[in-house]
Design an enzyme around this catalytic site. Structure first.
Site, PDB file in Angstrom:
ATOM      1  N   HIS A  79      98.593  17.205  42.199  1.00 24.77           N
ATOM      2  CA  HIS A  79      99.499  18.347  42.373  1.00 24.77           C
ATOM      3  C   HIS A  79     100.618  18.015  43.360  1.00 24.77           C
ATOM      4  O   HIS A  79     101.786  18.344  43.125  1.00 24.77           O
ATOM      5  CB  HIS A  79      98.725  19.578  42.839  1.00 24.77           C
ATOM      6  CG  HIS A  79      97.638  19.993  41.903  1.00 24.77           C
ATOM      7  ND1 HIS A  79      96.633  20.863  42.268  1.00 24.77           N
ATOM      8  CD2 HIS A  79      97.389  19.650  40.606  1.00 24.77           C
ATOM      9  CE1 HIS A  79      95.814  21.031  41.238  1.00 24.77           C
ATOM     10  NE2 HIS A  79      96.248  20.303  40.229  1.00 24.77           N
ATOM     11  N   HIS A 238      99.688  24.150  33.382  1.00 26.96           N
ATOM     12  CA  HIS A 238      99.044  23.369  34.435  1.00 26.96           C
ATOM     13  C   HIS A 238      98.682  21.966  33.948  1.00 26.96           C
ATOM     14  O   HIS A 238      98.794  21.001  34.715  1.00 26.96           O
ATOM     15  CB  HIS A 238      97.787  24.058  34.966  1.00 26.96           C
ATOM     16  CG  HIS A 238      97.194  23.282  36.109  1.00 26.96           C
ATOM     17  ND1 HIS A 238      97.698  23.358  37.390  1.00 26.96           N
ATOM     18  CD2 HIS A 238      96.188  22.364  36.148  1.00 26.96           C
ATOM     19  CE1 HIS A 238      97.020  22.534  38.172  1.00 26.96           C
ATOM     20  NE2 HIS A 238      96.099  21.920  37.441  1.00 26.96           N
ATOM     21  N   ASP A 242      99.792  18.535  35.796  1.00 29.48           N
ATOM     22  CA  ASP A 242      98.902  17.409  36.083  1.00 29.48           C
ATOM     23  C   ASP A 242      99.470  16.104  35.538  1.00 29.48           C
ATOM     24  O   ASP A 242      99.440  15.064  36.208  1.00 29.48           O
ATOM     25  CB  ASP A 242      97.523  17.642  35.460  1.00 29.48           C
ATOM     26  CG  ASP A 242      96.615  18.510  36.314  1.00 29.48           C
ATOM     27  OD1 ASP A 242      96.926  18.727  37.503  1.00 29.48           O
ATOM     28  OD2 ASP A 242      95.586  18.971  35.784  1.00 29.48           O
ATOM     29  N   HIS A 265      93.463  13.573  32.990  1.00 30.35           N
ATOM     30  CA  HIS A 265      93.793  12.552  33.982  1.00 30.35           C
ATOM     31  C   HIS A 265      93.499  11.141  33.479  1.00 30.35           C
ATOM     32  O   HIS A 265      94.306  10.229  33.676  1.00 30.35           O
ATOM     33  CB  HIS A 265      93.012  12.802  35.274  1.00 30.35           C
ATOM     34  CG  HIS A 265      93.325  14.107  35.926  1.00 30.35           C
ATOM     35  ND1 HIS A 265      94.603  14.476  36.279  1.00 30.35           N
ATOM     36  CD2 HIS A 265      92.520  15.138  36.302  1.00 30.35           C
ATOM     37  CE1 HIS A 265      94.574  15.669  36.844  1.00 30.35           C
ATOM     38  NE2 HIS A 265      93.323  16.093  36.866  1.00 30.35           N
TER      39      HIS A 265
END
Length: 306
Positions: A79, A238, A242, A265
């Site tokens: 973030h 969001h 990321d 991720h």
């Protein structure tokens, strides 16, 4: 000439670590040209430094985590990294007195506020962009992510969650990246999870800082946060936030188009590594006379004006 950037002043804040549940102090300091993005664990003696690099990402289970050769780690950097990407910060020293960056409210907005308080300083060195020349794609099962040539930085992201609170028409989002669009459209989008998963992880001594204050929390039917969602499509926004932070691990703003379906991720990092390993697929570029195709941090006071 488009110049490298750092912070104008030292800024500091405190928050809670998502994994430990303990207080974390975060300090960001200006750095010199070509220093890059440096994370420091100042709770250790001697202090341990981590350089933002995709090869240092060795744990993506619940966040993006840098791990060194001695298995010392710093977690939950994505973030903050996305906020640095928004303003095109090339050089900065980030200090924490814990194994992780504080989760704050689960979005990038508190870090944007810190950067605006610090101010941005140009350095007397050309800014290097990573420009895509070929399309690179990675895939695992039905999940995929790719980077391709584009005159700017474009992001298109789709998720596929079967949940009553996540409507089908809110599971895709796309935009052309700039500091202003990031702040207005993405920075406030929070991380999310299920109450049953949080309770299970906490029973195992994990996610001890997880709460309604730092995430969208759902049961099997609805969003449990009293204030609801900040955006109707906050979930996919969001995931895009990321991805921006994960891609900025390379230390350079990207000129290209990022597209993804159900990426996270691990896949984001796999894509970045695949691009860097294929040296014919990209090049570093600077802009001595012409303007870069992406706006970073210009007229910061306009970022909150609709």
């Amino acid at each position: 000439m488009i110049k490298q950037k750092t912070l104008k002043h030292v800024v500091k804040t405190t928050g809670v670590g998502l994994h430990t549940g303990k207080k974390v102090t975060l300090t960001m300091r200006p750095a010199s040209a070509n220093d890059g993005i440096i994370y420091r664990r100042v709770d250790l003696n001697p202090v341990v430094e981590f350089f933002a690099d995709p090869e240092s990402v060795r744990d993506t289970q619940l966040c993006t985590c840098l791990v060194n050769e001695n298995n010392i780690r710093i977690s939950t950097i994505e973030h903050l990294n996305s906020a640095l990407a928004a303003f095109g910060i090339d050089n900065v020293i980030i200090e924490v007195d814990a194994p992780e960056v504080p989760i704050m409210d689960g979005s990038a907005s508190p870090f944007i506020f810190l950067l605006l308080n610090s101010g941005i300083k140009e350095l007397n060195a050309p800014k290097k962009f990573l420009k895509l020349k070929e399309t690179i794609r990675v895939q695992k099962d039905d999940k995929w992510a790719e980077l391709s040539p584009y005159d700017g930085f474009r992001l298109d992201f789709s998720i596929d969650f079967k949940h009553p609170a996540i409507h089908e028409n809110t599971q895709s989002y796309g935009f052309d990246f700039s500091a202003q669009t990031f702040i207005l459209e993405l920075s406030r989008a929070r991380t999310f999870g299920f109450i049953k998963d949080i309770e299970y992880l906490q029973s195992k001594g994990l996610c001890l800082g997880g709460s309604f204050d730092c995430a969208i929390v759902m049961d099997d039917y609805r969003v449990l946060n009293e204030d609801g969602l900040r955006f109707e499509d906050e979930f996919v926004r969001h995931k895009m936030l990321d991805a921006i932070g994960d891609l900025f691990i390379c230390g350079h703003n990207i000129i290209g188009a990022f597209s993804a379906f159900k990426s996270g991720h691990a896949l984001n990092n796999q894509l970045l590594k695949a691009v860097l390993e294929n040296q014919s697929a990209w090049e570093y570029v600077t802009f001595e006379h012409e303007e870069a195709p992406i706006l970073f941090g210009h007229s910061l006071e306009m970022c909150f004006v609709r």
